[in-house]
Write a protein that holds these residues in place. Structure first.
Motif, mmCIF file in Angstrom:
data_model
loop_
_atom_site.group_PDB
_atom_site.id
_atom_site.type_symbol
_atom_site.label_atom_id
_atom_site.label_comp_id
_atom_site.label_asym_id
_atom_site.label_seq_id
_atom_site.Cartn_x
_atom_site.Cartn_y
_atom_site.Cartn_z
ATOM 1 N N VAL A 239 35.216 46.185 29.295
ATOM 2 C CA VAL A 239 34.583 47.075 30.277
ATOM 3 C C VAL A 239 35.542 47.370 31.431
ATOM 4 O O VAL A 239 35.698 48.532 31.850
ATOM 5 C CB VAL A 239 33.270 46.449 30.793
ATOM 6 N N TYR A 243 37.068 51.092 32.140
ATOM 7 C CA TYR A 243 36.596 51.744 33.376
ATOM 8 C C TYR A 243 37.755 51.991 34.354
ATOM 9 O O TYR A 243 37.878 53.082 34.920
ATOM 10 C CB TYR A 243 35.517 50.882 34.024
ATOM 11 N N HIS A 268 29.598 45.579 33.925
ATOM 12 C CA HIS A 268 30.615 45.896 34.942
ATOM 13 C C HIS A 268 30.390 45.095 36.216
ATOM 14 O O HIS A 268 31.323 44.526 36.789
ATOM 15 C CB HIS A 268 30.584 47.403 35.240
#
Length: 285
Positions: A239, A243, A268
């Motif tokens: 993640v 991201y 997240h």
């Protein structure tokens, strides 16, 4: 002996302490050289006179240079003084009984001062007023034994405070100092290692240069962050990578992982909280 039969001039003041005989020989040689120049002012004869009296230029330039700003090069003053010496030789009249050294020093000094004035953009009236104020301050503070106020100084100069402050403004606009001098004065006149005054490059910031402290902190933060990310669970690392490094949205990450966007948001948040905690541990370790 010169090829034309005249004695070559010795360096000014260069007679050895051997006694009056040698000194008399030097004086006689100079007298012969002046006589030869008067009869036939050839360039070679003039050059020998210039060579003999050249130390006068260095002496006068040194005296004039005392008290001038450090950015005024004495070598430039000497160059101007040479022109004054040549002019003195061309204009000197030995028959009038005047000592050449006295006459030459006046011409040399005048040539140097003329050059300095030609380079000065400040009106003479402002310079004169500045000296007058300096003398008044010395008188007033010497008498009162303390710093004087503007009103007291204005009274000493028989002027108004407004006029005095206006004059201060004019003087301030003419006060120019080399930046290197100010830096050297601010640091005690020399560098830390004693190698001389710091250069301008040592004192002006380079806005395009990397700040060493910031660079070091950035490298250390990156190292700690990489170590902290490496200790996350595999899904959390995925993640964070997608991201922050791949610039994917939470919805796009959800499609990659096969989970909902809300679940990615939870992953997240958990990853960021763990990173913060781990970074705090590493920084205080």
């Amino acid at each position: 002996m010169a090829p034309d039969g005249h004695v070559l001039p010795a360096t000014l003041g260069g007679a050895s302490p051997g006694g009056a005989d040698e000194e008399a020989m030097v004086e006689a040689g100079i007298a012969d050289l002046w006589a030869a120049y008067a009869d036939d002012p050839r360039k070679s004869t003039k050059d020998r006179l210039v060579l003999h009296y050249a130390p006068l230029v260095k002496y006068v330039a040194g005296r004039v240079g005392t008290g001038l700003p450090a950015h005024v090069d004495v070598a430039d003053l000497i160059q101007c003084g040479i022109f004054g010496l040549v002019d003195a030789i061309e204009r000197f009249e030995p028959d009038r009984g005047r000592k050449f050294e006295v006459y030459a020093m006046q011409r040399i000094r005048g040539a140097i001062l003329d050059e300095l004035r030609s380079q000065d953009w400040v009106p003479r009236s402002v310079r004169s007023r500045a000296r007058e104020i300096e003398r008044a301050i010395e008188r007033l503070e010497g008498r009162e034994q303390r710093s004087c106020s503007d009103s007291e100084l204005a009274a000493e100069l028989d002027t108004s405070t407004e006029d005095l402050r206006s004059t201060f403004g004019q003087i301030a606009m003419t006060s120019v100092a080399a930046l290197d001098e100010l830096v050297a004065a601010g640091r005690g006149g020399g560098s830390v290692d004693g190698a001389g005054a710091p250069s301008l490059a040592d004192s002006l910031p380079d806005t395009g240069a990397e700040d060493p402290l910031s660079a070091m902190e950035d490298r250390e933060t990156r190292r700690l962050l990489a170590e902290a990310v490496g200790q996350l669970a595999e899904r959390d690392r995925t993640v964070v990578g997608l991201y922050y490094f791949e610039n994917l949205t939470l919805a796009e990450i959800g499609r990659v992982l096969g989970v909902t966007e809300s679940r990615v948001c939870q992953l997240h948040t958990r990853a960021v909280m763990r990173l913060r905690a781990r970074l705090a541990e590493l920084q205080h370790a």
